[in-house]
Scaffold this active site. Structure first.
Site, PDB file in Angstrom:
ATOM      1  N   ASN A   1      -5.199  10.871  29.901  1.00 46.75           N
ATOM      2  CA  ASN A   1      -5.804  11.802  30.858  1.00 46.75           C
ATOM      3  C   ASN A   1      -7.192  12.170  30.342  1.00 46.75           C
ATOM      4  O   ASN A   1      -7.322  12.878  29.340  1.00 46.75           O
ATOM      5  CB  ASN A   1      -4.912  13.035  30.988  1.00 46.75           C
ATOM      6  CG  ASN A   1      -5.451  14.057  31.976  1.00 46.75           C
ATOM      7  OD1 ASN A   1      -6.606  14.001  32.404  1.00 46.75           O
ATOM      8  ND2 ASN A   1      -4.618  15.015  32.345  1.00 46.75           N
TER       9      ASN A   1
ATOM     10  N   HIS B   1      -6.320  11.011  40.036  1.00 47.08           N
ATOM     11  CA  HIS B   1      -6.516  11.524  38.687  1.00 47.08           C
ATOM     12  C   HIS B   1      -5.362  11.044  37.831  1.00 47.08           C
ATOM     13  O   HIS B   1      -4.200  11.129  38.229  1.00 47.08           O
ATOM     14  CB  HIS B   1      -6.575  13.055  38.730  1.00 47.08           C
ATOM     15  CG  HIS B   1      -6.403  13.692  37.392  1.00 47.08           C
ATOM     16  ND1 HIS B   1      -7.185  13.344  36.309  1.00 47.08           N
ATOM     17  CD2 HIS B   1      -5.546  14.650  36.958  1.00 47.08           C
ATOM     18  CE1 HIS B   1      -6.820  14.070  35.267  1.00 47.08           C
ATOM     19  NE2 HIS B   1      -5.821  14.860  35.629  1.00 47.08           N
TER      20      HIS B   1
ATOM     21  N   CYS C   1      -9.707  19.044  35.749  1.00 47.60           N
ATOM     22  CA  CYS C   1      -9.382  17.667  36.121  1.00 47.60           C
ATOM     23  C   CYS C   1      -9.779  17.313  37.550  1.00 47.60           C
ATOM     24  O   CYS C   1      -9.893  16.140  37.897  1.00 47.60           O
ATOM     25  CB  CYS C   1      -7.901  17.395  35.910  1.00 47.60           C
ATOM     26  SG  CYS C   1      -7.374  17.562  34.188  1.00 47.60           S
TER      27      CYS C   1
END
Length: 325
Positions: A282, A252, A115
Site C-alpha cells: 500500500n 487503491h 490514500c
C-alpha cells in the site's frame, strides 16, 4: 456547445531500489510470509533509501510522465501533489518539485487526503482545467510511508511501501458525452467521525512530533468495502453505465480482500482489476498512479478504454473517478 475535458497525455512512476520482502519482515517482527500473504495479498514493498525524499520520487515520476506526454516542464501551469508524507511541514513539497523541474510560473500545492489523495488531486486539477484557469497540470501521488511506520507493529508495518506516480492532464475540446477522452467525472466524500480508526498519532500542533500510523484493521475493512462500493455505484449511475461498460478497474491498493470484495459487490470480474499490491504494498496516494503506469506499460490500458479509479483513506476520505483513456 463544445465541452472541455482533462485528457491524460502521459503517466510515469518511480519505485525506490530497495525491496523489503515478507521474509525480510519476518526477521524484524513476529510475522511470516504466509501470515502476511493470507491477510493482505502483499509479497513485497519498496522502501526509500536514507536521504531519499518524497520530492525526489515525485520529480522522477513527473519527468517520465512529461516525456511520455511529449510535453516540457514549462508547458505545465499547475502541480497538485497528493501526499501525507511531505518533505517538510512547509513549504509544500509540490513547490520543491516545481523548482526542480525548472518551472517558474503557475501554481503548485500539496493535497492531503491520505490514500484517497490521488483521486482528490485529480478532481482538483480537473476542475482548474474545466474552469479555464489552467491548460495543463501535473497530478502526482508520492509517499515515503516507511518514515511514519511503527516497525514493531506487525498489524501496520507489513502493509505499506514507498513510491510515486504521476499523470499529465491537458485541456482538450470535446463533445461533452461519455465517449469523450479524459476525466468524465469525480466523486469525493469524507466523514471525520472515524478518525480514530486510521490516523497518525503525531503532528506539529498536537505533539510536535511526526508520530506513527495507527489503525483498527477490522473496522477499516468493513467501512471500506461498503463505502467504496457505494461511491463506485454513484459514479456509474451518474453516467448511466454498468460494470460491464468498465474496461479496467484501477483501485487503491490497500488489501487483496478489500479489492476482491469490492469488485464482487459491484459485479466486476477479477480479470478487469489492475492489481500491483503484491509487488508494491500500500503506497497510499501513490498506489493508483503506480498501478495505472503498470497497466499502461504492459499494454492493458489502451486509448479510449474506460477506466474506473477508487480509493479510501484516513479521515475517513473516499472517492472515485471515471476516465476515458
Amino acid at each position: 456547445m463544445t465541452a472541455v475535458r482533462s485528457v491524460i497525455l502521459g503517466c510515469g512512476a518511480y519505485l525506490p531500489e530497495k525491496i523489503l520482502t515478507n521474509d525480510d519482515l519476518a526477521r524484524m517482527v513476529n510475522t511470516s510470509d504466509d501470515w502476511i500473504t493470507e491477510r493482505t495479498g502483499i509479497k513485497q514493498r519498496h522502501i526509500a533509501a536514507e536521504g531519499e525524499l518524497t520530492s525526489d520520487m515525485a520529480v522522477a515520476a513527473a519527468e517520465q510522465a512529461l516525456e511520455r506526454a511529449g510535453r516540457r516542464p514549462n508547458d505545465i501551469d499547475l502541480i497538485v501533489l497528493a501526499t501525507s508524507t511531505p518533505d517538510n511541514t512547509f513549504p509544500a513539497t509540490a513547490t520543491t518539485v516545481q523548482a526542480r523541474l525548472g518551472i517558474h510560473h503557475g501554481a503548485a500545492f500539496d493535497l492531503q487526503a491520505v490514500c484517497t489523495g490521488f483521486v482528490y488531486a485529480l478532481a482538483t486539477a480537473d476542475n482548474f482545467i474545466k474552469t479555464g484557469q489552467v491548460k495543463r497540470a501535473l497530478v502526482i501521488g508520492s509517499e515515503t510511508f516507511s518514515r511514519i511506520l511503527d516497525w514493531d507493529d506487525r498489524g501496520t508495518c507489513v502493509l505499506f511501501g514507498d513510491g510515486a506516480g504521476a499523470v499529465v492532464l491537458e485541456a482538450q475540446p470535446a463533445r461533452g458525452d461519455d465517449t469523450d477522452r479524459g476525466v468524465l467525472g469525480t466523486y469525493l466524500h469524507s466523514d471525520g467521525r472515524y478518525k480514530e480508526m486510521l490516523y497518525v498519532d503525531g503532528g506539529p500542533s498536537s505533539t510536535g512530533t511526526t508520530g506513527h500510523l495507527r489503525m483498527q484493521g477490522r473496522e477499516v475493512f468493513r467501512f471500506a468495502v461498503n463505502k467504496i462500493a457505494a461511491v463506485i455505484e454513484e459514479a456509474l449511475e451518474d453516467h448511466k453505465l454498468g460494470a460491464s461498460d468498465v474496461d479496467w478497474f484501477v483501485p487503491h491498493q490497500a488489501n487483496q480482500r478489500i479489492l476482491t470484495s469490492t469488485a464482487n459487490k459491484i459485479g466486476l470480474p477479477d480479470e478487469k482489476i489492475v492489481i500491483t499490491l503484491d509487488r508494491h504494498g500500500n503506497t497510499s496516494a501513490a498506489s493508483i498512479p503506480l498501478a495505472l503506469n503498470v497497466a499502461y506499460e504492459d499494454g492493458r490500458i489502451k486509448e479510449d478504454d474506460l477506466v474506473l479509479l477508487e480509493a479510501m483513506g484516513g479521515g475517513f476520505t473516499w472517492g472515485a473517478a471515471l476516465v476515458r483513456w
